[in-house]
Design a protein around this motif. Structure first.
Motif, PDB file in Angstrom:
ATOM      1  N   PRO A 101      41.907  54.491  30.298  1.00  0.00           N
ATOM      2  CA  PRO A 101      41.709  52.819  30.979  1.00  0.00           C
ATOM      3  C   PRO A 101      43.421  52.285  31.300  1.00  0.00           C
ATOM      4  O   PRO A 101      44.127  52.871  30.876  1.00  0.00           O
ATOM      5  CB  PRO A 101      41.234  52.123  29.739  1.00  0.00           C
ATOM      6  N   ALA A 102      43.279  51.429  32.191  1.00  0.00           N
ATOM      7  CA  ALA A 102      44.446  50.704  32.576  1.00  0.00           C
ATOM      8  C   ALA A 102      45.138  50.037  31.373  1.00  0.00           C
ATOM      9  O   ALA A 102      44.498  49.552  30.433  1.00  0.00           O
ATOM     10  CB  ALA A 102      44.156  49.953  33.606  1.00  0.00           C
ATOM     11  N   ARG A 103      46.519  49.843  31.554  1.00  0.00           N
ATOM     12  CA  ARG A 103      47.039  48.984  30.765  1.00  0.00           C
ATOM     13  C   ARG A 103      47.493  47.740  31.411  1.00  0.00           C
ATOM     14  O   ARG A 103      47.348  47.790  32.724  1.00  0.00           O
ATOM     15  CB  ARG A 103      48.507  49.534  30.078  1.00  0.00           C
ATOM     16  N   TYR A 104      47.855  46.522  30.793  1.00  0.00           N
ATOM     17  CA  TYR A 104      48.358  45.445  31.656  1.00  0.00           C
ATOM     18  C   TYR A 104      49.385  44.771  31.153  1.00  0.00           C
ATOM     19  O   TYR A 104      49.597  44.719  30.035  1.00  0.00           O
ATOM     20  CB  TYR A 104      47.015  44.270  31.775  1.00  0.00           C
ATOM     21  N   ASP A 105      50.214  44.381  32.018  1.00  0.00           N
ATOM     22  CA  ASP A 105      51.509  43.836  31.776  1.00  0.00           C
ATOM     23  C   ASP A 105      51.251  42.228  31.218  1.00  0.00           C
ATOM     24  O   ASP A 105      50.128  41.840  31.289  1.00  0.00           O
ATOM     25  CB  ASP A 105      52.594  43.657  32.495  1.00  0.00           C
ATOM     26  N   ASN A 164      48.934  42.208  35.612  1.00  0.00           N
ATOM     27  CA  ASN A 164      49.070  43.230  36.418  1.00  0.00           C
ATOM     28  C   ASN A 164      48.535  44.505  35.942  1.00  0.00           C
ATOM     29  O   ASN A 164      48.818  45.067  34.515  1.00  0.00           O
ATOM     30  CB  ASN A 164      50.456  43.364  37.161  1.00  0.00           C
ATOM     31  N   ARG A 165      47.723  45.313  36.569  1.00  0.00           N
ATOM     32  CA  ARG A 165      47.125  46.678  35.951  1.00  0.00           C
ATOM     33  C   ARG A 165      48.462  47.526  36.097  1.00  0.00           C
ATOM     34  O   ARG A 165      49.235  47.753  37.140  1.00  0.00           O
ATOM     35  CB  ARG A 165      46.145  47.235  36.903  1.00  0.00           C
ATOM     36  N   TRP A 221      44.734  55.897  40.008  1.00  0.00           N
ATOM     37  CA  TRP A 221      43.702  54.954  39.556  1.00  0.00           C
ATOM     38  C   TRP A 221      42.357  55.417  40.598  1.00  0.00           C
ATOM     39  O   TRP A 221      42.222  55.721  41.685  1.00  0.00           O
ATOM     40  CB  TRP A 221      43.850  53.421  40.190  1.00  0.00           C
ATOM     41  N   GLU A 231      38.699  54.145  41.517  1.00  0.00           N
ATOM     42  CA  GLU A 231      38.047  52.767  41.852  1.00  0.00           C
ATOM     43  C   GLU A 231      36.760  52.803  41.329  1.00  0.00           C
ATOM     44  O   GLU A 231      35.900  51.884  40.657  1.00  0.00           O
ATOM     45  CB  GLU A 231      38.333  52.347  43.449  1.00  0.00           C
ATOM     46  N   GLN A 245      36.930  53.079  37.463  1.00  0.00           N
ATOM     47  CA  GLN A 245      37.680  52.072  36.931  1.00  0.00           C
ATOM     48  C   GLN A 245      38.670  52.688  35.631  1.00  0.00           C
ATOM     49  O   GLN A 245      38.783  51.900  34.544  1.00  0.00           O
ATOM     50  CB  GLN A 245      36.821  50.917  36.295  1.00  0.00           C
ATOM     51  N   GLU A 246      38.881  53.944  36.025  1.00  0.00           N
ATOM     52  CA  GLU A 246      40.120  54.577  34.988  1.00  0.00           C
ATOM     53  C   GLU A 246      41.054  55.392  35.753  1.00  0.00           C
ATOM     54  O   GLU A 246      40.770  55.574  37.129  1.00  0.00           O
ATOM     55  CB  GLU A 246      39.172  55.364  34.000  1.00  0.00           C
ATOM     56  N   TYR A 247      42.102  55.659  35.277  1.00  0.00           N
ATOM     57  CA  TYR A 247      43.118  56.461  35.590  1.00  0.00           C
ATOM     58  C   TYR A 247      42.790  57.933  35.304  1.00  0.00           C
ATOM     59  O   TYR A 247      42.492  58.095  34.171  1.00  0.00           O
ATOM     60  CB  TYR A 247      44.573  56.239  35.375  1.00  0.00           C
TER      61      TYR A 247
END
Length: 587
Positions: free
Chosen positions: A139-143, A147-148, A165, A167, A170-172
């Motif tokens: 999964p994404a991290r967010y700052d 922001n992804r 990424w 779409e 919804q994962e990397y």
């Protein structure tokens, strides 16, 4: 008896004494005029290959592929890229090699696949697909601003990050190379079993004699996926090879590959199959020996790339093609290191100075100036022919092919994904003022070291496109094909090609001391000449090479030694001529 005579205890196996000839199928010979080399084209030239005196052919990837990374992005291990031919054509090549008493090995590219491979298409179709875990998804991290961000800050080999990424789910997903080359998850046992069946047994059952194993030390990752230390404060992505190279389960995986698959096969003449691994970022002999010790039952030998990386920055960094001047003692120490590390062990080593991933050796280690091209090629041939280990030659090396001309446009003529990614990045950071001189520096580095140079079409004759293709080649033929080509050299007893054939014969005739002998570097700090001694029981050879365009004093030869070979037709008694190599031997 020589103090190094213990080297004679190395068990003799066919692949230790063999010379391998690497073929890059896109660039070798086009049989149908579509601009791509193909397997029928290789079959047309099989007698030429055998005439060199080589013992085995290594065929670079010919598998089905979108060709984003020239076949190292495999979309079907059991299929052949259509412009190259068919599975039946490969079967014919296996048979043709065996009839001429040559072995055939294929590339094994199983750190990653293409994103067009059926496995990855299933994996990305949904989070609960049975093959989801055959690749690395996170999964994404967010700052702090929402922001992804990618799961880690790792930098890839081809510039840019290692995560892309998706779409749809919804994962990397992870890719150490291009974003179209997602990494396989070797932690998944079902994935490993599928690799063994599809990429290995399928071809071994057809009679191939082994594999060159691509990126062999990258299968095991640090699966906690930590961020890399910040070593480049100007960038969001950082070199992180410590988290994917020589990982915690790597030896377990390779041993399993050997035990479950390779150990069950023998070649057409009942001899064992061979493996040679691409082992990057493993600088210490102790680390390499873990892979090649016969007792460990992992790999037979590996490519260690110190020699071809001379002048390069570290892979995975933005300075890989930022050329750094080097001196001859650096090369000598590298050769010494990898020649001597097997002494008194059950391991083995390789000898090479060219492959599909580097500039041409004449241009890099000798001189490609018109007056020195041939002398440089012959000097390098003799210098490496007498070294201990299994010798690997790359197509065109035997005729002295050189780098692309420096006036060729990088944007238009360089096709390699790595070259283009590094060039695009260099242009961007230069034009943005981040590093105003990088564009110029990277241009110089690519002109010397880019992978594209080795991928130019083979120069067969002086006809259109050097005889490679009657159509428009996928890469432009070298401007010098009328001056440097196999047909002209076959008719010239003093040509580079004729010299390579003689060097290969000498290596076989004196295999005790050349292939199995112990190595001793002499005069290590001399910037101009490379001199070493080889010993095997009571036999001794001395190799003296001049790496400059100026005559150099001949080193002391020693009593009882006679001249076996020189890269010049006429020698001078007291000096080595420009780019001359000699071998002396006691008979």
């Amino acid at each position: 008896m020589s103090p190094h005579a213990e080297n004679s205890t190395h068990k003799r196996v066919w692949w230790k004494e063999a010379t391998f000839y690497q073929i890059y199928p896109a660039s070798f010979k086009d049989s149908n005029g579509d601009g791509w080399g193909d397997i029928p084209g290789i079959l047309e030239k099989i007698s030429y290959i055998a005439s060199l005196g080589v013992d085995a052919v290594w065929l670079s990837p010919m598998f089905d592929s979108p060709q984003i990374d020239m076949g190292y992005d495999v979309s079907n291990y059991e299929g052949v890229y259509e412009p190259y031919g068919t599975v039946e054509d490969v079967e014919k090549l296996i048979e043709a090699c065996h009839k001429l008493d040559m072995k055939l090995i294929l590339d094994l590219v199983v750190n990653h696949t293409s994103d067009q491979h059926a496995w990855f298409k299933e994996s990305r179709s949904s989070k609960d697909n049975p093959k989801r875990d055959w690749y690395f998804w996170k999964p994404a991290r967010y700052d702090k601003d929402g922001n992804r961000m990618p799961p880690t800050n790792w930098r890839s080999y081809f510039a840019g990050g290692t995560w892309t990424w998706d779409e749809h789910t919804q994962e990397y997903y992870l890719h150490l190379y291009d974003k179209t080359q997602p990494d396989l998850n070797w932690e998944n046992e079902n994935c490993r079993k599928a690799i063994y069946d599809s990429a290995m047994r399928f071809w071994l059952d057809k009679g191939i004699d082994g594999f060159r194993v691509d990126t062999v030390n990258k299968y095991s990752k640090v699966t906690q996926f930590p961020d890399a230390p910040i070593t480049d404060p100007s960038s969001d992505i950082q070199p992180a090879a410590q988290f994917w190279c020589n990982g915690p389960r790597i030896h377990e995986f390779i041993k399993e590959m050997n035990d479950d698959v390779l150990s069950k096969y023998r070649t057409y003449d009942k001899k064992p199959v061979v493996t040679v691994g691409e082992l990057s970022l493993t600088p210490e002999p102790e680390g390499v020996m873990k892979y090649v010790s016969a007792k460990a039952k992992e790999l037979d030998m590996i490519f260690q790339f110190d020699i071809t990386h001379l002048g390069q920055g570290p892979p995975g960094c933005d300075n890989k093609y930022d050329f750094a001047e080097w001196k001859l003692p650096e090369m000598k120490r590298i050769v010494e290191k990898w020649q001597t590390f097997i002494e008194g062990t059950d391991g083995w080593t390789t000898v090479f100075c060219e492959n599909h991933d580097n500039g041409r050796s004449v241009s890099r280690f000798g001189s490609d100036a018109p007056e020195w091209r041939e002398a440089s090629a012959k000097m390098l041939a003799l210098c490496f022919a007498a070294q201990t280990g299994t010798w690997f030659l790359y197509q065109g090396q035997e005729i002295g092919m050189v780098n692309a001309p420096k006036n060729w446009s990088i944007e238009k003529e360089y096709k390699d994904v790595e070259s283009q990614n590094y060039w695009t990045e260099a242009v961007r950071v230069s034009e943005q003022g981040i590093d105003p001189t990088r564009k110029k520096r990277i241009a110089s580095g690519l002109q010397l070291m880019a992978r594209d140079h080795s991928r130019l079409p083979f120069q067969w004759n002086s006809n259109v496109n050097g005889g490679f293709s009657t159509g428009t080649p996928w890469m432009r033929a070298h401007d010098l094909f009328k001056e440097i080509n196999a047909e002209a050299q076959e008719e010239d007893a003093d040509s580079v090609l004729s010299f390579y054939k003689r060097a290969l014969r000498l290596r076989k005739e004196h295999k005790d001391v050349f292939v199995y002998g112990a190595f001793e570097l002499l005069d290590p700090d001399n910037d101009n000449t490379f001199v070493y001694r080889k010993t095997y029981e009571e036999k001794t050879a001395l190799v003296a090479t001049n790496f400059t365009s100026v005559a150099q004093p001949l080193p002391q030869i020693g009593s009882g030694m006679k001249l076996l070979a020189s890269s010049y037709s006429k020698t001078v008694s007291d000096r080595l001529q420009p780019f001359e190599a000699r071998i002396y031997i006691d008979y």
